[in-house]
Design a protein around this motif. Sequence first.
Motif, PDB file in Angstrom:
ATOM      1  N   VAL A 183     107.229 -16.248  28.946  1.00 39.04           N
ATOM      2  CA  VAL A 183     108.038 -16.372  27.729  1.00 39.04           C
ATOM      3  C   VAL A 183     107.121 -16.814  26.601  1.00 39.04           C
ATOM      4  O   VAL A 183     106.384 -17.790  26.719  1.00 39.04           O
ATOM      5  N   ARG A 184     107.165 -16.078  25.500  1.00 39.80           N
ATOM      6  CA  ARG A 184     106.425 -16.468  24.298  1.00 39.80           C
ATOM      7  C   ARG A 184     107.389 -16.499  23.125  1.00 39.80           C
ATOM      8  O   ARG A 184     108.223 -15.617  22.977  1.00 39.80           O
ATOM      9  N   GLY A 185     107.282 -17.524  22.307  1.00 40.48           N
ATOM     10  CA  GLY A 185     108.181 -17.652  21.173  1.00 40.48           C
ATOM     11  C   GLY A 185     107.442 -17.894  19.881  1.00 40.48           C
ATOM     12  O   GLY A 185     106.341 -18.448  19.870  1.00 40.48           O
ATOM     13  N   LEU A 200     111.524 -13.993  20.524  1.00 39.46           N
ATOM     14  CA  LEU A 200     111.162 -14.287  21.903  1.00 39.46           C
ATOM     15  C   LEU A 200     110.609 -13.032  22.546  1.00 39.46           C
ATOM     16  O   LEU A 200     111.184 -11.943  22.391  1.00 39.46           O
ATOM     17  N   HIS A 201     109.503 -13.163  23.241  1.00 35.79           N
ATOM     18  CA  HIS A 201     108.906 -12.063  23.988  1.00 35.79           C
ATOM     19  C   HIS A 201     108.965 -12.433  25.469  1.00 35.79           C
ATOM     20  O   HIS A 201     108.453 -13.483  25.870  1.00 35.79           O
ATOM     21  N   LEU A 202     109.572 -11.574  26.273  1.00 34.24           N
ATOM     22  CA  LEU A 202     109.821 -11.866  27.679  1.00 34.24           C
ATOM     23  C   LEU A 202     109.153 -10.819  28.562  1.00 34.24           C
ATOM     24  O   LEU A 202     109.176  -9.622  28.245  1.00 34.24           O
ATOM     25  N   GLY A 312     110.511 -21.005  24.994  1.00 36.43           N
ATOM     26  CA  GLY A 312     110.266 -20.217  23.792  1.00 36.43           C
ATOM     27  C   GLY A 312     110.361 -20.993  22.503  1.00 36.43           C
ATOM     28  O   GLY A 312     110.150 -20.436  21.417  1.00 36.43           O
TER      29      GLY A 312
END
Length: 327
Positions: A183-185, A200-202, A312
Motif C-alpha cells: 500500500v502506498r499513499g 492510494l496505490h494497492l 496509506g
Amino acid sequence: MAPRIAVLGCGYWGSNHIRTLKSLGALYAVSDQNSDRAAGFAAEQGVLHIAADEIYTHPDVDAIVMALPPQFHAQAAIKAVRNGKDVLVEKPIALTVPDAEAAVKAAHDNGRIFMVGHVLRFHPAFEKLLDLIKAGHLGNVRYIHSHRLGLGKFHTENDALWDLAPHDLSMILAITGTEPIEVRGEGAAVLDHLSDFAHLHLRFPDNVRGHLFASRLNPYRERRLTVVGTKAMAVFDDMEQWDKKLAVYKHSIWQDNGAWASTTEEPTYVKIAQGMPLTRELQNFISCIETREEPRTDGEEAIRVLRILTAGTVAHTEPKRDTPAYG
C-alpha cells in the motif's frame, strides 16, 4: 416481532438510519449527547428518547446503530456489546487498528453481532458487478480503480482518505477476496492540517493492481468504480441513472507483429433491480440479529479496511490557518 433498535447519534447519517429503521418497523429509540436534537427526532418518529448514558443498559433495546464521530466508535461499541447489545457501527469504526480490534474482540467474546456501515456493498449495481466477476464474465481481474470526489464534508478528526475511501476499499476487497501486499499513499492538506485529497496505490497477490482517488476539494461529484479484466471491463457509476449505473465494455486487445492493437465497442448496460443501499444494509442487520448469522460487512472486514487506511495515511504538518484558503 422485529428487533428493537436504537440509533445513537442524530447527525446527518444518523438521521438517515432513523428514518430508514422507522420505515422497516424496527426503530425503538433515538439517543444523542444533544438531548434536544434527540427529543425532536423521537417526537417526529413517535419513538422513545433515551439519554445517551442510559442507552447501553436499557433493558428493551436489542441493538444499537452508532453514527458518532469516529473517535468515539470503538469505546461506545465495547460498552454496548458488553451490555448485551448487537451493534452496527458507521465507518470508520475507529481511528486506530488496535481500537478496532478491541471492539471486534469484545463483540466476539460477548456473542454479539458486529456490523460495519460499508453501505455500498449493498448497492444492487455493486452486487450485480460482483456476480459478473464471480461468473467469469470479465475474465481474470487485473486492475481496479475508484474515484470518489466532491466538495465539502470537512471533519475535524478525519481527512478525505478516512472519510471517503472506506466504501471503495470495502468494494475492492470484496472483488479481490484478499488484502493488498503493498500500500502506498500520497495526499495533501490544502485548507487546513488534514488531507483534502488522497491517492492510494494497492498491489495484490498475482500482481493485481488497484488505485483509489478521494477528494473533498473537487468542483464536481464523481462516484465511479472501474474493474479491468482479461475479457472485459466494467464500470459502476453511481452518478448515472439506474439503467446506466453498471456498464460492461467488451473491448479487444491483442499483439500484432510485436505491437499492441485494440478495438472498442459501445457499452452494454446491465439491468439491475432498483433498491436503496441503506435499506438493504439495515435489512441485513435485522436479519443477522434474528438469525445470529455473520453480517456481510462484519468487524473483520472493517479491520482490513482500517489496516489499509493506516498504511496509506500520509502525515501532514501544515499549520492550521486562521483564515480559509479560499473565499
